[in-house]
Design an enzyme around this catalytic site. Sequence first.
Site, PDB file in Angstrom:
ATOM      1  CB  THR A  17       8.485  -6.162   7.626  1.00  0.00           C
ATOM      2  OG1 THR A  17       7.978  -6.941   7.465  1.00  0.00           O
ATOM      3  CG2 THR A  17       8.793  -7.450   8.920  1.00  0.00           C
ATOM      4  CG  ASP A  61       2.457  -2.043   6.037  1.00  0.00           C
ATOM      5  OD1 ASP A  61       1.879  -3.085   6.411  1.00  0.00           O
ATOM      6  OD2 ASP A  61       1.424  -2.508   4.510  1.00  0.00           O
TER       7      ASP A  61
HETATM    8  N1  ASP Z   1       3.414  -5.397   5.242  1.00  0.00           N
HETATM    9  C1  ASP Z   1       4.139  -4.631   5.168  1.00  0.00           C
HETATM   10  C2  ASP Z   1       5.213  -3.777   3.980  1.00  0.00           C
HETATM   11  O1  ASP Z   1       4.735  -4.481   2.571  1.00  0.00           O
HETATM   12  C3  ASP Z   1       5.704  -6.275   4.585  1.00  0.00           C
HETATM   13  C4  ASP Z   1       6.778  -6.080   4.840  1.00  0.00           C
HETATM   14  O2  ASP Z   1       7.684  -4.931   5.295  1.00  0.00           O
HETATM   15  O3  ASP Z   1       7.727  -6.975   3.894  1.00  0.00           O
HETATM   16  O4  ASP Z   1       5.172  -3.133   3.659  1.00  0.00           O
END
Ligand code: ASP
Length: 345
Positions: A17, A61
């Site tokens: 994110t 991700d």
């Molecule tokens: N879905 C994202 C990830 O873990 C959430 C984040 O970046 O906090 O890559």
Amino acid sequence: MHMIEETSILIIYTGGTIGMIADNKTGALVPFNFENIDNHIPELGMFHYNLGFHCFEPILDSSNMNPAVWVELAQIIEKNYEIYDGFVVLHGSDTMAYTASAVSFLLENLNKPVIFTGSQLPLGVLRTDGRENLITAIEIAADKEDDTPIVPEVCIYFENRLMRANRTTKYNAENFNAFVSGNLPLIADVGIYIKYNKNIILKPNFKKLKVHKKMDTSVAVLKLFPGISENFVQSFLSISGLKAVILESFGTGNAPSESWFLNSLKNAINNGVIVLNVTQCMTGSVEHGKYETSIKLDEIGVISGRDITTEAALTKLMYLMGEGYDNHNIIQLLNQSLRGEVTLS
Ligand code: ASP
């Protein structure tokens, strides 16, 4: 003239994110070009450090992270180890505790900071937590005392807390304060000052970095629940190629005392499967023998994981099995703290 050497930090962006902005047209979150990070955090220009960047290709991700990527990350640090004073790894928070725990095992004799961070809101969002997380992570990675890094460890920095990586778990999907270190106090608490808890920070050993490059994934997590069936447990234990099981038990390491359950585990252990008992609780420790329901586990050869997290137990086993140790040595090393991941007394 006496030249003052500039501190240099390598920022490695793996995905997640933190590196996202809202698309102008659709409003959906999309990754931004990390080469232009200065546009998003102009404050980076205020550091008198030499900042280097390495961007994963493709970015991931963190749900798509896997042991091959953990090794790739360790190798990037190895390649740049002599060039930089410290490392900041930007990573999605979802599996950050697994990656950071794994990297702590892969990097033996680490004498420089490797600080993982990320964010719950993207950098391109006004209220982002990513700006503060990144800026402070850089500062911690650069911090030295008597020319020696203050935190020569793999850590996670999130929302004012610096934690030993292999002690963490993501426990909150929404709060900025997303991680917990249930069995070890904070490595540092950040407010106006960065207050390091020097008593618990691992001491540098000044030996040459050794990077391990193999992980064996023949391990699985068996989470107990009331009503768990014989059929389920037996199917699980007959997974082909299974070498080790992390048994996520209740409370202080308790499990059903029914004979089908204990016999299933005993057969697996007799067939060479290592069974490591960890607690489902966020805080506290397995204590074999405290209740009758754990004495039996001890008797059949289940190993106590003490206060280790599931994330650290899983990655430690993958690392030890990847090194090719036999079961006797693996069990001995599970009973030791290799990177500060478990409390022994
Ligand atoms: N879905 C994202 C990830 O873990 C959430 C984040 O970046 O906090 O890559």
